[in-house]
Design a protein around this motif. Structure first.
Motif, PDB file in Angstrom:
ATOM      1  N   TYR A   1       0.857  -1.224  -0.026  1.00 23.73           N
ATOM      2  CA  TYR A   1       0.115   0.027   0.034  1.00 23.73           C
ATOM      3  C   TYR A   1       0.854   1.130  -0.048  1.00 23.73           C
ATOM      4  O   TYR A   1       2.101   1.179   0.238  1.00 23.73           O
ATOM      5  CB  TYR A   1      -0.898   0.060   1.321  1.00 23.73           C
ATOM      6  CG  TYR A   1      -1.911  -1.180   1.088  1.00 23.73           C
ATOM      7  CD1 TYR A   1      -2.829  -1.173   0.428  1.00 23.73           C
ATOM      8  CD2 TYR A   1      -1.307  -2.429   2.135  1.00 23.73           C
ATOM      9  CE1 TYR A   1      -3.954  -2.319   0.418  1.00 23.73           C
ATOM     10  CE2 TYR A   1      -2.457  -3.364   2.211  1.00 23.73           C
ATOM     11  CZ  TYR A   1      -3.637  -3.379   1.475  1.00 23.73           C
ATOM     12  OH  TYR A   1      -4.186  -4.470   1.467  1.00 23.73           O
ATOM     13  N   LYS A   2       0.244   2.323  -0.179  1.00 22.75           N
ATOM     14  CA  LYS A   2       1.023   3.566  -0.262  1.00 22.75           C
ATOM     15  C   LYS A   2       0.905   4.169   1.185  1.00 22.75           C
ATOM     16  O   LYS A   2      -0.289   4.246   1.928  1.00 22.75           O
ATOM     17  CB  LYS A   2       0.088   4.627  -1.162  1.00 22.75           C
ATOM     18  CG  LYS A   2       0.861   6.138  -1.168  1.00 22.75           C
ATOM     19  CD  LYS A   2      -0.091   7.036  -2.005  1.00 22.75           C
ATOM     20  CE  LYS A   2       0.466   8.478  -2.005  1.00 22.75           C
ATOM     21  NZ  LYS A   2      -0.415   9.335  -2.987  1.00 22.75           N
TER      22      LYS A   2
ATOM     23  N   THR B   1       1.696   7.558   3.428  1.00 22.29           N
ATOM     24  CA  THR B   1       2.150   9.203   3.255  1.00 22.29           C
ATOM     25  C   THR B   1       2.291   9.377   4.784  1.00 22.29           C
ATOM     26  O   THR B   1       1.688   9.042   5.560  1.00 22.29           O
ATOM     27  CB  THR B   1       0.705   9.926   2.736  1.00 22.29           C
ATOM     28  OG1 THR B   1       0.490   9.425   1.571  1.00 22.29           O
ATOM     29  CG2 THR B   1       1.177  11.325   2.624  1.00 22.29           C
TER      30      THR B   1
ATOM     31  N   THR C   1       6.328  10.104   0.864  1.00 23.70           N
ATOM     32  CA  THR C   1       5.209   9.221   0.616  1.00 23.70           C
ATOM     33  C   THR C   1       6.268   7.920   0.225  1.00 23.70           C
ATOM     34  O   THR C   1       7.697   8.100  -0.063  1.00 23.70           O
ATOM     35  CB  THR C   1       4.645   9.500  -0.898  1.00 23.70           C
ATOM     36  OG1 THR C   1       5.335   9.643  -1.916  1.00 23.70           O
ATOM     37  CG2 THR C   1       3.451  10.441  -0.718  1.00 23.70           C
TER      38      THR C   1
ATOM     39  N   GLU D   1       6.112   2.990   0.186  1.00 21.93           N
ATOM     40  CA  GLU D   1       5.531   1.907   0.242  1.00 21.93           C
ATOM     41  C   GLU D   1       5.451   1.159   1.382  1.00 21.93           C
ATOM     42  O   GLU D   1       6.676   1.242   2.343  1.00 21.93           O
ATOM     43  CB  GLU D   1       5.879   0.947  -0.922  1.00 21.93           C
ATOM     44  CG  GLU D   1       5.454   1.349  -2.587  1.00 21.93           C
ATOM     45  CD  GLU D   1       5.767   0.173  -3.300  1.00 21.93           C
ATOM     46  OE1 GLU D   1       6.362  -0.706  -2.904  1.00 21.93           O
ATOM     47  OE2 GLU D   1       5.078   0.393  -4.453  1.00 21.93           O
TER      48      GLU D   1
ATOM     49  N   GLY E   1      -6.916   5.465   6.801  1.00 20.96           N
ATOM     50  CA  GLY E   1      -6.307   4.291   6.457  1.00 20.96           C
ATOM     51  C   GLY E   1      -6.732   3.229   7.561  1.00 20.96           C
ATOM     52  O   GLY E   1      -6.963   3.601   8.446  1.00 20.96           O
TER      53      GLY E   1
ATOM     54  N   ASP F   1      -3.996   1.830   1.894  1.00 16.62           N
ATOM     55  CA  ASP F   1      -3.344   3.147   2.105  1.00 16.62           C
ATOM     56  C   ASP F   1      -3.564   3.750   3.290  1.00 16.62           C
ATOM     57  O   ASP F   1      -4.444   3.987   3.853  1.00 16.62           O
ATOM     58  CB  ASP F   1      -3.927   4.030   0.875  1.00 16.62           C
ATOM     59  CG  ASP F   1      -3.515   3.531  -0.523  1.00 16.62           C
ATOM     60  OD1 ASP F   1      -2.597   2.555  -0.464  1.00 16.62           O
ATOM     61  OD2 ASP F   1      -4.114   3.857  -1.496  1.00 16.62           O
TER      62      ASP F   1
ATOM     63  N   THR G   1      -2.165   7.345   5.911  1.00 22.03           N
ATOM     64  CA  THR G   1      -1.789   8.801   6.153  1.00 22.03           C
ATOM     65  C   THR G   1      -1.283   8.915   7.671  1.00 22.03           C
ATOM     66  O   THR G   1      -2.159   8.424   8.233  1.00 22.03           O
ATOM     67  CB  THR G   1      -2.371   9.818   5.597  1.00 22.03           C
ATOM     68  OG1 THR G   1      -2.818   9.717   4.282  1.00 22.03           O
ATOM     69  CG2 THR G   1      -2.069  11.103   5.713  1.00 22.03           C
TER      70      THR G   1
END
Length: 398
Positions: A307-308, A310, A319, A321, A358, A389, A391
């Protein structure tokens, strides 16, 4: 109590004008620096933000474990080592390649050794271990390292713990009991300690001669070795369970301290109810969070993926992974993002961060958050796995 009842509460109303008059009559002199006060100097000595250390000796214990002796690096500004209570740990800050990381290691030596300018830590190679292998391969006499001050509360407390302690150790978990035993023998601690030390075979026993030397001539210390993969007449055989604990605990009240691998914890959690002792007498040292999310039966495997991530820190956003397989703290470190951390077990709260968005997985047994933190979206990244994802707002590293 009777004297308190005679007090006239209205007399306290005169205190404020008296204090204001005193303040007005005081000379306008600059106050002393904070370190001019003895209490502040003592606090700084006991709880330094960091300690600069030098490896002064390396003892090879076997193919996978070494005992490192550390002394203060006076050239770097550490004049003396912080005193500690037997059972506490140091957290080391390391930069390995592009990775910033930390690792806690129990202080193996005694508090008296610290007064003489010496800490010792035992490092055992961990299967698939990133940091343990680095330390074992790279630390040598003269290596400079940075640690925290002493941390943790896996210590003996006479108001809470029984006068007899049954210490159950596995692998390098013997470190904490070696320190406690030394403290008992030197008179820093006052309780009886019976150590049940589990190893696969006799050659896997760490600090065997040193433990026997401590027990020799000290009736408060007893060592019992338990081998799981080998049968020998002078050793117990099998796993450390309720029957073996009862055999060596005697009839008086006792506490059980446990330090070892997670598998030992899982086994003992099922055995300890059979002891019929109060829960306050059972203490488990922090065992760290499993490296892989799938080690937990409650992990939702259908959410497995990459997932990403941040990250917001001190007004800057980056940012990267992250994988559901590893904790968010591991993701930060693997991406070269410095993050504060100490216990790496979800307990101390040093890495406490705000989850802005998230979905995450937090194993129940590693969730050491306050109720308010859980309610208002704060997490401990060292014990949190991403499920989408993310944050995240993290505090800066001092």
């Amino acid at each position: 109590m009777s004297g308190l009842r005679k007090l006239n509460m209205m007399d306290f109303t005169t205190l404020i004008p008296v204090r204001e008059k005193k303040i007005e009559s005081s000379p306008e002199e600059k106050l002393p620096e904070l370190n001019a006060y003895k209490a502040n100097r003592l606090a700084a000595a006991l709880h330094p933000k960091s300690q600069k250390l030098i490896v002064s000796d390396v003892q090879i214990l076997n193919d996978s474990a070494k005992l490192f002796t550390l002394c203060p690096d006076k050239e770097a500004g550490t004049e003396q080592l912080a005193y500690f209570s037997a059972g506490q740990y140091l957290c080391f800050t390391l930069k390995i390649g592009s990775v910033y990381t930390t690792r806690p290691y129990t202080i193996c030596s005694s508090p008296k050794d610290a007064l003489n300018g010496k800490y010792q830590i035992l490092v055992k190679k961990v299967s698939d271990g990133f940091v343990s292998e680095y330390i074992l391969n790279n630390w040598e006499k003269g290596t400079k390292v940075v640690s925290s001050g002493p941390l943790g509360n896996f210590t003996y407390e006479p108001l809470r713990d029984a006068k007899t302690v049954i210490g159950i150790a596995g692998g390098s978990g013997i470190s904490v009991f070696y320190s406690l035993a030394k403290a008992v023998k030197e008179g820093t601690e006052d309780f009886s300690l019976t150590i049940l030390y589990g190893s696969k075979t006799e050659k896997d026993i760490l600090l065997k001669n040193e433990l026997e030397e401590l027990a020799s001539g000290c009736e408060k210390i007893k060592i019992v070795h338990v081998l799981s993969d080998e049968k020998k007449d002078e050793f117990e055989n099998g796993f450390i369970g309720a029957d073996l604990i009862k055999k060596y605990a005697g009839t008086d009240s006792y506490s059980v301290f446990v330090c070892g691998p997670k598998a030992m914890y899982d086994f003992l959690e099922k055995e300890i109810p059979a002891l019929n002792i109060r829960r306050k007498f059972v203490r488990f040292e922090l065992s760290g969070v499993s490296k892989h999310a799938k080690d937990y039966k409650t992990f939702p495997c259908e959410k497995e993926g990459t997932y990403k991530l941040t990250v917001i820190c001190a007004g800057k956003t980056v940012t990267a992974e992250c994988s559901s397989e590893y904790t968010l703290l591991s993701a930060l470190e693997r991406n070269g993002i410095p993050a504060p951390a100490r216990c790496r077990s979800g307990i101390c709260g040093w890495c406490r961060s705000r989850l802005l968005s998230g979905e995450v997985f937090i194993p129940e047994e590693s969730d050491g958050r306050r109720l308010a933190d859980a309610q208002f979206g704060y997490i401990h990244p060292c014990a949190t796995f991403p499920l989408g994802d993310i944050t995240l707002e993290i505090p800066p590293v001092n």
